[in-house]
Motif scaffolding. Structure first.
Motif, mmCIF file in Angstrom:
data_model
loop_
_atom_site.group_PDB
_atom_site.id
_atom_site.type_symbol
_atom_site.label_atom_id
_atom_site.label_comp_id
_atom_site.label_asym_id
_atom_site.label_seq_id
_atom_site.Cartn_x
_atom_site.Cartn_y
_atom_site.Cartn_z
ATOM 1 N N LEU A 135 0.814 -1.248 -0.006
ATOM 2 C CA LEU A 135 0.124 -0.065 -0.177
ATOM 3 C C LEU A 135 0.973 1.256 -0.132
ATOM 4 C CD1 LEU A 135 -2.686 -1.155 2.650
ATOM 5 C CD2 LEU A 135 -2.952 -1.066 0.198
ATOM 6 N N ASN A 136 0.137 2.505 -0.453
ATOM 7 C CA ASN A 136 1.152 3.659 -0.652
ATOM 8 C C ASN A 136 0.212 4.642 -0.343
ATOM 9 O OD1 ASN A 136 -0.034 4.391 -3.314
ATOM 10 N ND2 ASN A 136 1.402 2.492 -3.659
ATOM 11 N N ARG A 137 0.706 5.839 -0.399
ATOM 12 C CA ARG A 137 -0.221 7.323 -0.330
ATOM 13 C C ARG A 137 -1.179 7.172 -1.494
ATOM 14 N NH1 ARG A 137 3.849 12.213 -2.008
ATOM 15 N NH2 ARG A 137 1.960 13.445 -2.442
ATOM 16 N N ASN A 138 -1.308 6.532 -2.385
ATOM 17 C CA ASN A 138 -2.132 6.752 -3.327
ATOM 18 C C ASN A 138 -3.196 5.717 -3.247
ATOM 19 O OD1 ASN A 138 -0.922 8.915 -4.758
ATOM 20 N ND2 ASN A 138 0.678 7.442 -5.629
ATOM 21 N N SER A 139 -2.903 4.771 -2.455
ATOM 22 C CA SER A 139 -4.040 3.829 -2.213
ATOM 23 C C SER A 139 -5.425 4.211 -1.412
ATOM 24 C CB SER A 139 -3.524 2.361 -1.328
ATOM 25 O OG SER A 139 -2.181 2.147 -1.619
ATOM 26 N N ARG A 140 -6.454 3.933 -2.145
ATOM 27 C CA ARG A 140 -7.861 4.289 -1.785
ATOM 28 C C ARG A 140 -8.359 2.944 -0.630
ATOM 29 N NH1 ARG A 140 -10.678 5.783 -7.530
ATOM 30 N NH2 ARG A 140 -9.756 7.983 -7.627
ATOM 31 N N LEU A 141 -8.688 3.538 0.367
ATOM 32 C CA LEU A 141 -8.910 2.585 1.682
ATOM 33 C C LEU A 141 -10.498 2.865 2.036
ATOM 34 C CD1 LEU A 141 -5.700 2.616 3.542
ATOM 35 C CD2 LEU A 141 -6.531 0.757 2.074
ATOM 36 N N LEU A 142 -11.127 1.932 2.196
ATOM 37 C CA LEU A 142 -12.598 1.876 2.655
ATOM 38 C C LEU A 142 -12.580 2.372 4.166
ATOM 39 C CD1 LEU A 142 -15.553 1.467 2.184
ATOM 40 C CD2 LEU A 142 -15.288 -0.880 2.950
ATOM 41 N N GLY A 143 -13.515 3.468 4.349
ATOM 42 C CA GLY A 143 -13.556 4.196 5.742
ATOM 43 C C GLY A 143 -14.593 3.400 6.397
ATOM 44 N N TRP A 144 -15.435 2.757 5.906
ATOM 45 C CA TRP A 144 -16.553 1.973 6.508
ATOM 46 C C TRP A 144 -17.441 3.267 7.100
ATOM 47 C CZ3 TRP A 144 -18.585 -2.438 5.329
ATOM 48 C CH2 TRP A 144 -17.630 -3.367 4.742
ATOM 49 N N SER A 145 -17.587 2.955 8.506
ATOM 50 C CA SER A 145 -18.559 4.072 9.156
ATOM 51 C C SER A 145 -17.974 5.494 9.443
ATOM 52 C CB SER A 145 -19.036 3.531 10.461
ATOM 53 O OG SER A 145 -19.964 2.537 10.397
ATOM 54 N N MET A 146 -16.833 5.525 8.841
ATOM 55 C CA MET A 146 -16.401 7.000 8.840
ATOM 56 C C MET A 146 -17.060 7.902 7.759
ATOM 57 S SD MET A 146 -12.194 6.889 9.641
ATOM 58 C CE MET A 146 -11.548 6.624 7.944
ATOM 59 N N THR A 147 -17.486 6.883 6.917
ATOM 60 C CA THR A 147 -18.358 7.544 6.110
ATOM 61 C C THR A 147 -19.636 8.332 6.584
ATOM 62 O OG1 THR A 147 -17.806 5.661 4.548
ATOM 63 C CG2 THR A 147 -19.372 7.078 3.656
ATOM 64 N N LYS A 148 -19.974 7.838 7.659
ATOM 65 C CA LYS A 148 -21.377 8.534 8.318
ATOM 66 C C LYS A 148 -20.777 9.977 8.787
ATOM 67 C CE LYS A 148 -23.559 4.610 10.606
ATOM 68 N NZ LYS A 148 -22.460 3.455 10.120
ATOM 69 N N SER A 149 -19.646 10.305 9.223
ATOM 70 C CA SER A 149 -19.264 11.704 9.490
ATOM 71 C C SER A 149 -19.241 12.680 8.146
ATOM 72 C CB SER A 149 -17.859 11.459 10.063
ATOM 73 O OG SER A 149 -17.864 10.723 11.324
ATOM 74 N N VAL A 150 -18.823 11.749 6.868
ATOM 75 C CA VAL A 150 -18.801 12.557 5.770
ATOM 76 C C VAL A 150 -20.216 12.917 5.485
ATOM 77 C CG1 VAL A 150 -18.404 12.352 3.330
ATOM 78 C CG2 VAL A 150 -16.706 11.268 4.846
ATOM 79 N N LEU A 151 -21.196 11.947 5.407
ATOM 80 C CA LEU A 151 -22.619 12.204 5.184
ATOM 81 C C LEU A 151 -23.196 13.423 6.132
ATOM 82 C CD1 LEU A 151 -25.928 11.636 6.131
ATOM 83 C CD2 LEU A 151 -24.978 11.645 3.705
ATOM 84 N N ALA A 152 -22.686 13.379 7.562
ATOM 85 C CA ALA A 152 -23.154 14.511 8.282
ATOM 86 C C ALA A 152 -22.766 15.957 8.101
ATOM 87 C CB ALA A 152 -22.708 14.162 9.709
ATOM 88 N N THR A 153 -21.451 16.031 7.404
ATOM 89 C CA THR A 153 -21.078 17.077 7.057
ATOM 90 C C THR A 153 -21.635 17.713 5.725
ATOM 91 O OG1 THR A 153 -18.667 16.288 7.750
ATOM 92 C CG2 THR A 153 -18.765 18.278 6.148
ATOM 93 N N LEU A 154 -22.296 16.655 4.939
ATOM 94 C CA LEU A 154 -23.250 17.370 3.751
ATOM 95 C C LEU A 154 -24.409 18.075 4.178
ATOM 96 C CD1 LEU A 154 -23.109 14.299 1.397
ATOM 97 C CD2 LEU A 154 -21.564 16.395 1.413
#
Length: 450
Positions: free
Chosen positions: A183-202
């Motif tokens: 893995l490296n700085r360009n690897s996309r990794l799944l945030g699972w429930s961290m996505t909830k915080s992204v949704l709240a930010t919207l």
């Protein structure tokens, strides 16, 4: 001799009954296993270009998901999984939308849909505000040896701890960064429930831009004529709507049926009955977040506007250009679970909150939104705010008490520590039973004499 044969017969019958019972009780789970496997193989392959054997050895290497047999069709951009030849499931990748499990009543062509508009223009500024190299900066307030020791410790015994990435950002400067093998700085990794915080930010952005009121009753038509009419958006963000919900990933439950069987994930929580009056009972629910994702769609005149909103107003606006928010088969963002990004872009999300919604002079949401997301929800033991987790003496006793964070399955974390001017990201495949988050975060924060 007759008694021996009778005992043998009864013993065989007993074991046959056990096998029948085991098959009967576990057969329905096979669809969830193959669903998880197919969806994750698809996303890992087509969002982050990982080989199927890598995903099987790492992301899907836990019981019972590792029972699945998987295959990938590069031309169709699909992944298929089954368990012992049973309950086959297929997931398909759509550009800009990620992967989705194909419902039984759908064909692949039904799931080719509109794409969000992306603005990916590079900026000639150093991280975090652009793509240029950051200036070398040495802070006299930091014990760099302790920082390095703590980061290294996060990767020791990594067959158990399973840390994939660590990023430490102090005063907008990366002071430590490390990745697991492959893995490296360009690897996309799944945030699972961290996505909830992204949704709240919207919703925070919607409130700032359009005056959206989170204290208003949720706009769910089916609730208008019963006690659910009193449930507000704030109740949903606080996970205390009072609605029925079972969040158990170890068995067939509301959350597993939603993620791996539902075509429209936004409806699952909406169809639940009230078990308690709102704001009286805390119950963590991924269904609640997906309901909010579906309700967000109602705030726009067209589906294209809904698709564009997260990217125009948040993700691409602050340069999180690697992020992909996957949608369900009905086209709703799966805000509960399916946000992908590089470690540095997850770090940018934390920095946005550290800077109280301001991104290099651009105010995305009101500072009062921070107060909302960091105010403990009723009956949450002061551990949960508005789709963010909060520190308590029981959670992270040796880390600053003003710490709050996005938290995801298998130990995904974005920690925001205002008193230290600090954001810390840890991504991995193992959570608190195998990784000491208190020692990790305290080791970093105590090395900063801010």
């Amino acid at each position: 001799m007759k008694n021996f044969k009778r005992i043998l017969l009864y013993t065989l019958l007993f074991f046959v009954l056990i096998l029948i019972y085991a098959g009967y009780t576990n057969y329905p789970k096979l669809e969830l296993i193959s669903g998880f496997a197919a969806k994750n193989i698809c996303s890992c392959k087509f969002i982050d270009q990982r080989a199927i054997d890598y995903t099987e050895t790492n992301d899907n290497n836990f019981s019972p998901v590792n029972l699945a047999e998987n295959s990938v069709d590069l031309e169709q951009k699909t992944a298929t999984a089954d368990v012992f030849g049973l309950k086959e499931r297929t997931a398909i990748y759509r550009k800009g939308l990620g992967c989705v499990l194909v419902p039984q009543n759908k064909i692949l062509g039904d799931l080719i849909a509109q794409q969000p508009r992306r603005i990916l223009a590079p900026k000639p500024l150093p991280f975090p505000y652009g793509d240029a190299l950051q200036k070398d900066t040495v802070f006299s307030t930091i014990d760099y040896n302790q920082i390095q020791h703590t980061v290294d410790a996060a990767f020791k015994n990594n067959d158990i701890q399973k840390t994939r990435a660590v990023l430490v950002i102090y005063k907008d400067q990366i002071i430590a960064e490390r990745y697991a093998d492959s893995l490296n700085r360009n690897s996309r990794l799944l945030g699972w429930s961290m996505t909830k915080s992204v949704l709240a930010t919207l919703y925070g952005i919607l409130s700032f831009d359009r005056g959206f009121k989170i204290d208003q009753p949720a706009k769910v038509e089916a609730w208008r004529n019963d006690q659910r009419a009193e449930i507000t958006y704030a109740d949903l963000f606080h996970m205390n709507s009072g609605l029925e919900w079972e969040e158990d990933y170890s068995q067939i439950s509301d959350v597993t049926k939603m993620l791996f069987q539902a075509e429209d994930m936004s409806k699952v929580q909406a169809e639940k009955q009230a078990a308690f009056p709102p704001n009286t009972h805390f119950n963590y629910s991924s269904g609640t977040t997906n309901l909010l994702a579906g309700l967000l769609r109602k705030e726009f005149d067209s589906y294209q506007q809904y698709l564009n909103f997260p990217y125009d107003k948040l993700i691409d606006r602050i340069g999180m250009n690697s992020m992909v928010l996957e949608t369900d088969a009905a086209g709703n963002f799966v805000g509960s679970s399916y946000g992908w990004a590089t470690t540095r872009d997850w770090g940018k999300f934390g920095l946005l909150y550290l800077h109280q919604g301001n991104w290099n002079g651009d105010q995305l949401f009101d500072k009062k939104w921070i107060d909302f997301v960091t105010t403990p929800a009723a009956n949450s033991a002061k551990e949960y705010g508005g789709h963010f987790w909060l520190n308590t003496p029981e959670k992270l006793p040796d880390a600053p008490m003003d710490t709050y964070y996005a938290d995801g399955f298998q130990g995904q974390r974005v920690y925001i520590v205002p008193s230290k001017d600090l954001v810390v990201v840890r991504l991995g495949l193992a959570s608190t039973a195998y990784f000491d988050f208190n020692a990790f975060l305290s080791g970093i924060t105590q090395a900063i004499n801010h």
